[in-house]
Enzyme design. Structure first.
Site, short mmCIF file in Angstrom:
data_model
loop_
_atom_site.label_atom_id
_atom_site.label_comp_id
_atom_site.label_asym_id
_atom_site.label_seq_id
_atom_site.Cartn_x
_atom_site.Cartn_y
_atom_site.Cartn_z
N SER A 94 0.87 -1.18 0.00
CA SER A 94 0.00 0.00 0.00
C SER A 94 0.90 1.23 0.00
CB SER A 94 -0.87 0.03 1.26
OG SER A 94 -1.58 -1.16 1.42
N LYS A 169 -7.22 1.86 -2.32
CA LYS A 169 -6.74 1.40 -1.00
C LYS A 169 -6.76 2.55 0.02
CE LYS A 169 -4.69 -1.20 2.11
NZ LYS A 169 -5.48 -2.14 2.90
N LYS A 237 1.03 5.67 8.02
CA LYS A 237 1.59 5.83 6.67
C LYS A 237 0.48 5.97 5.63
CE LYS A 237 2.08 2.10 4.70
NZ LYS A 237 1.36 1.19 3.82
P1 NAP Z 1 5.49 -5.89 7.68
O1 NAP Z 1 5.10 -7.03 8.54
O2 NAP Z 1 6.20 -4.74 8.29
O3 NAP Z 1 6.32 -6.50 6.47
C1 NAP Z 1 6.99 -5.75 5.52
C2 NAP Z 1 8.23 -6.54 5.14
O4 NAP Z 1 8.92 -5.82 4.15
C3 NAP Z 1 9.18 -6.66 6.32
O5 NAP Z 1 9.00 -7.94 6.88
C4 NAP Z 1 10.53 -6.47 5.69
O6 NAP Z 1 11.24 -7.67 5.68
C5 NAP Z 1 10.26 -6.23 4.23
N1 NAP Z 1 11.15 -5.21 3.70
C6 NAP Z 1 11.16 -3.88 3.98
N2 NAP Z 1 12.10 -3.28 3.26
C7 NAP Z 1 12.71 -4.25 2.52
C8 NAP Z 1 13.77 -4.26 1.59
N3 NAP Z 1 14.42 -3.13 1.30
N4 NAP Z 1 14.10 -5.44 1.01
C9 NAP Z 1 13.45 -6.58 1.30
N5 NAP Z 1 12.44 -6.64 2.19
C10 NAP Z 1 12.09 -5.48 2.79
O7 NAP Z 1 4.24 -5.28 6.93
P2 NAP Z 1 2.91 -6.03 6.43
O8 NAP Z 1 1.89 -5.90 7.49
O9 NAP Z 1 3.26 -7.34 5.85
O10 NAP Z 1 2.48 -5.01 5.27
C11 NAP Z 1 3.07 -5.00 3.98
C12 NAP Z 1 2.25 -4.05 3.10
O11 NAP Z 1 0.89 -4.51 3.06
C13 NAP Z 1 2.21 -2.62 3.66
O12 NAP Z 1 2.20 -1.70 2.61
C14 NAP Z 1 0.87 -2.59 4.41
O13 NAP Z 1 0.35 -1.29 4.52
C15 NAP Z 1 0.03 -3.49 3.52
N6 NAP Z 1 -1.11 -4.14 4.17
C16 NAP Z 1 -0.98 -4.72 5.41
C17 NAP Z 1 -2.08 -5.34 6.01
C18 NAP Z 1 -2.01 -5.98 7.38
O14 NAP Z 1 -3.06 -6.28 7.96
N7 NAP Z 1 -0.82 -6.23 7.92
C19 NAP Z 1 -3.31 -5.37 5.34
C20 NAP Z 1 -3.41 -4.82 4.08
C21 NAP Z 1 -2.31 -4.19 3.50
P3 NAP Z 1 12.16 -8.18 6.86
O15 NAP Z 1 11.21 -8.48 7.99
O16 NAP Z 1 12.75 -9.38 6.26
O17 NAP Z 1 13.09 -7.07 7.20
#
Ligand code: NAP
Length: 288
Positions: A94, A169, A237
């Site tokens: 997102s 979104k 964010k």
């Molecule tokens: P998250 O748990 O913080 O996961 C994001 C992952 O991105 C982290 O685990 C990190 O990996 C990886 N990352 C960040 N920078 C990187 C880089 N330079 N190279 C490789 N990997 C990198 O977040 P999330 O909840 O999965 O959310 C991901 C996206 O989906 C966001 O945009 C969020 O807004 C969206 N979203 C989330 C939800 C929800 O309920 N969680 C729902 C809908 C949409 P490492 O851990 O390996 O460092």
């Protein structure tokens, strides 16, 4: 066609597992080895950005925000530097619509096609493969990619040109944030006025006040369980991206502004990594 998947967080890991269950060959990369190991145990192939660019026909990114996607795709040693012609990038993070458009245009210069395809449905939707996927970009490309998206989601809707998925979104996350705010404020009132919260939930969930947010978040709130889920800092964010987009298109967002202030205060008090239902703490002991 091999699929590359970059970003194995709360959402990325279960999405990869569903692709593998559906028979796809998935090369994965994330910064944390434990996250890579977890999906490799389910059949993913450990890789790196350069190899993913060279070997995969399609790459999915699931990263926190626009600057992260820019770094992974456009940065030195990034995906674009290593991409073979005709590669399809599906960014499911997102991010701000304007950043999707910028990345798309840079990709196009190198013959890489891109869709923005953020999701709703949270961690449960990612685990169950029932995400709602909102897509921007070329319509024919969407039709090609749709069968793969439906291995992670229950629906995939083409919303318009590149960036339209992320605009959709933003609308989604404004509604979710304000729904959480309404639930927290209303349940604080009814609790302080002496009515049992479980009774209030049972009484109203089938009526007009019922919602997916109410059903998902009230059990967490009543348990005092704010393990993410969707982190407060990530919701800040999205709301900031909404405010910025509002400024670009001349649309004031007064309620979004108030909600973001509440989340910012919670984040400042050390609650930023909690689930966004932790907004409850604003009314109920944020500083304890
Ligand atoms: P998250 O748990 O913080 O996961 C994001 C992952 O991105 C982290 O685990 C990190 O990996 C990886 N990352 C960040 N920078 C990187 C880089 N330079 N190279 C490789 N990997 C990198 O977040 P999330 O909840 O999965 O959310 C991901 C996206 O989906 C966001 O945009 C969020 O807004 C969206 N979203 C989330 C939800 C929800 O309920 N969680 C729902 C809908 C949409 P490492 O851990 O390996 O460092």
């Amino acid at each position: 066609m091999k699929i590359g998947f970059i970003g194995l967080g709360i959402m990325g890991k279960p999405m990869v597992k569903n692709l593998i269950k559906a028979g796809e060959v998935v090369l994965v990369h994330s910064r944390t080895q434990a996250s890579v190991d977890e999906v490799v145990a389910d059949g993913a192939i450990p890789s790196n950005i350069a190899e993913i660019g060279r070997e995969c026909g399609m790459v999915i990114t699931m990263l926190p925000d626009g600057p992260d996607v820019e770094q992974v795709v456009l940065g030195a040693g990034g995906l674009l530097e290593n991409a073979k012609e005709g590669l399809i990038l599906v960014d499911m993070s997102s991010i701000a619509p304007a950043i999707s458009q910028k990345i798309h245009d840079k990709c196009a210069e190198k013959g890489v096609k891109m869709l923005d395809a953020p999701v709703s449905g949270g961690q449960p939707g990612a685990i169950n493969g029932t995400l709602s996927i909102m897509v921007g970009g070329d319509g024919d490309l969407f039709e090609r990619v749709r069968p793969i998206l439906l291995k992670m989601g229950a629906s995939a809707v083409h919303c318009g040109e590149i960036g339209a998925g992320n605009t959709t979104k933003l609308a989604n996350n404004i509604i979710v944030a304000m729904n959480i705010a309404a639930v927290c404020e209303a349940f604080t009132l009814s609790t302080k006025a002496g009515v049992d919260a479980q009774k209030v939930f049972e009484a109203i969930k089938g009526g007009l006040a019922g919602s997916a947010v109410l059903n998902a978040k009230i059990p967490m709130i009543l348990d005092g369980n704010f393990n993410p889920g969707f982190k407060i800092d990530l919701h800040i964010k999205d709301l900031q991206n909404a405010v910025n987009t509002g400024q670009e298109v001349g649309c004031p967002l007064p309620f979004t502004g108030q909600t973001i202030d509440i989340y910012r205060q919670l984040s400042k008090a050390g609650h930023g990594q909690k689930d966004h239902s932790g907004m409850w703490l604003y009314w109920n002991g944020a500083n304890e």
